[in-house]
Motif scaffolding. Structure first.
Motif, mmCIF file in Angstrom:
data_model
loop_
_atom_site.group_PDB
_atom_site.id
_atom_site.type_symbol
_atom_site.label_atom_id
_atom_site.label_comp_id
_atom_site.label_asym_id
_atom_site.label_seq_id
_atom_site.Cartn_x
_atom_site.Cartn_y
_atom_site.Cartn_z
ATOM 1 N N GLY A 23 9.758 14.028 -1.666
ATOM 2 C CA GLY A 23 9.471 14.698 -0.301
ATOM 3 C C GLY A 23 8.344 14.051 0.229
ATOM 4 O O GLY A 23 7.657 13.388 -0.451
ATOM 5 N N ALA A 24 8.192 14.273 1.453
ATOM 6 C CA ALA A 24 6.800 13.692 1.971
ATOM 7 C C ALA A 24 5.479 14.032 1.424
ATOM 8 O O ALA A 24 4.730 13.476 1.558
ATOM 9 N N GLY A 25 5.484 15.302 0.628
ATOM 10 C CA GLY A 25 4.479 15.837 -0.032
ATOM 11 C C GLY A 25 3.905 14.862 -1.318
ATOM 12 O O GLY A 25 3.021 15.037 -1.699
ATOM 13 N N SER A 26 5.125 13.853 -1.725
ATOM 14 C CA SER A 26 5.019 13.251 -2.990
ATOM 15 C C SER A 26 3.943 12.180 -2.791
ATOM 16 O O SER A 26 3.396 11.338 -3.671
ATOM 17 N N GLY A 27 3.681 11.645 -1.525
ATOM 18 C CA GLY A 27 2.682 10.531 -1.268
ATOM 19 C C GLY A 27 3.172 9.202 -1.362
ATOM 20 O O GLY A 27 2.499 8.366 -1.363
ATOM 21 N N ALA A 28 4.453 9.145 -1.394
ATOM 22 C CA ALA A 28 5.196 7.803 -1.472
ATOM 23 C C ALA A 28 6.181 7.765 -0.471
ATOM 24 O O ALA A 28 7.185 8.503 -0.230
ATOM 25 N N TRP A 29 6.464 6.475 0.050
ATOM 26 C CA TRP A 29 7.369 6.239 1.127
ATOM 27 C C TRP A 29 7.965 4.999 0.981
ATOM 28 O O TRP A 29 7.230 3.967 0.405
ATOM 29 N N VAL B 143 9.386 -2.135 1.592
ATOM 30 C CA VAL B 143 8.376 -1.884 0.725
ATOM 31 C C VAL B 143 8.320 -0.571 0.384
ATOM 32 O O VAL B 143 8.807 0.576 0.816
ATOM 33 N N VAL B 144 7.158 -0.310 -0.666
ATOM 34 C CA VAL B 144 6.803 1.166 -0.853
ATOM 35 C C VAL B 144 5.541 1.352 -0.439
ATOM 36 O O VAL B 144 4.436 0.375 -0.607
ATOM 37 N N VAL B 145 5.216 2.609 0.321
ATOM 38 C CA VAL B 145 3.821 2.648 0.783
ATOM 39 C C VAL B 145 3.457 4.020 -0.299
ATOM 40 O O VAL B 145 3.947 5.054 -0.020
ATOM 41 N N LYS B 146 2.272 4.142 -0.706
ATOM 42 C CA LYS B 146 1.785 5.093 -1.723
ATOM 43 C C LYS B 146 0.244 5.413 -1.316
ATOM 44 O O LYS B 146 -0.622 4.682 -1.006
ATOM 45 N N LEU B 147 -0.007 6.641 -0.798
ATOM 46 C CA LEU B 147 -1.232 7.307 -0.529
ATOM 47 C C LEU B 147 -2.052 7.255 -2.052
ATOM 48 O O LEU B 147 -1.358 7.651 -3.084
ATOM 49 N N VAL B 148 -3.231 6.832 -2.136
ATOM 50 C CA VAL B 148 -4.068 6.776 -3.302
ATOM 51 C C VAL B 148 -5.652 7.089 -2.950
ATOM 52 O O VAL B 148 -5.876 7.049 -1.747
ATOM 53 N N ALA B 149 -6.095 7.051 -4.275
ATOM 54 C CA ALA B 149 -7.721 7.038 -3.939
ATOM 55 C C ALA B 149 -8.244 5.797 -3.562
ATOM 56 O O ALA B 149 -7.771 4.908 -3.927
ATOM 57 N N GLY B 150 -9.166 5.774 -2.660
ATOM 58 C CA GLY B 150 -9.702 4.645 -2.198
ATOM 59 C C GLY B 150 -10.227 3.402 -3.281
ATOM 60 O O GLY B 150 -9.645 2.447 -3.053
ATOM 61 N N GLU B 151 -10.661 3.859 -4.512
ATOM 62 C CA GLU B 151 -11.090 2.968 -5.248
ATOM 63 C C GLU B 151 -10.020 2.406 -5.974
ATOM 64 O O GLU B 151 -10.028 1.327 -6.477
ATOM 65 N N GLN B 152 -9.185 3.218 -6.259
ATOM 66 C CA GLN B 152 -7.778 2.877 -6.950
ATOM 67 C C GLN B 152 -6.916 2.115 -6.305
ATOM 68 O O GLN B 152 -6.510 1.015 -6.830
ATOM 69 N N ALA B 153 -7.093 1.844 -5.004
ATOM 70 C CA ALA B 153 -6.329 0.945 -4.063
ATOM 71 C C ALA B 153 -7.008 -0.571 -4.413
ATOM 72 O O ALA B 153 -6.336 -1.487 -4.800
ATOM 73 N N GLU B 154 -8.442 -0.582 -4.323
ATOM 74 C CA GLU B 154 -8.820 -1.900 -4.446
ATOM 75 C C GLU B 154 -8.793 -2.503 -5.611
ATOM 76 O O GLU B 154 -8.558 -3.825 -6.066
ATOM 77 N N LEU B 155 -8.872 -1.600 -6.875
ATOM 78 C CA LEU B 155 -8.596 -1.982 -8.260
ATOM 79 C C LEU B 155 -7.379 -2.691 -8.534
ATOM 80 O O LEU B 155 -7.221 -3.421 -9.086
#
Length: 133
Positions: free
Chosen positions: A22-28, A39-51
């Protein structure tokens, strides 16, 4: 603006439906409007996205974009894979042969190794996170 179906991020990524629990999972599941691909959109920690964007390679999911929602939540946009997770494969077909397991472990190790070289450790590796295409 809270994330909801129909939300558009950075003018190019439309969120269509939550992926998983569901929406709370952080992935769409979404649509990249300029590239015209799902595509898949995933909420992540900022530094995690760049790495994660720097890892790359044939055994790692390909990242297409990254950004920050209007609420300040970092996200990554990655390719939508076709196939099935390892846990779905095991549930569907039962145990794998030794040769299949060896090939799978080798490929997973290659992908994880690329991340380790950058200091990234996958802390939640499990069959649901290993995807077979």
């Amino acid at each position: 603006m809270p994330l909801a179906p129909g939300s558009v991020l950075a003018g190019t990524i439309r969120l269509d439906r939550p992926l998983g629990r569901g929406a709370g999972s952080g992935a769409w599941i979404g649509r990249h409007l300029r590239l015209r691909i799902d595509v898949v959109v995933k909420l992540v920690a900022g530094e995690q996205a760049e790495l994660a964007a720097r890892i790359g390679g044939p055994h790692v999911v390909r990242l297409l974009d990254l950004g920050v929602t209007p609420e300040g939540l970092p996200y990554v946009v990655r390719e939508l894979l076709e196939g099935e997770s390892l846990d779905a494969r095991l549930a569907r077909a039962g145990p794998m042969s030794l040769a299949e397991v060896a090939a799978l472990v080798e490929q997973a190790a290659r992908g994880l190794g690329r991340g380790h070289k950058l200091g990234v450790v996958h802390r939640r590796l499990r069959p649901a996170k290993i995807f077979l295409d």
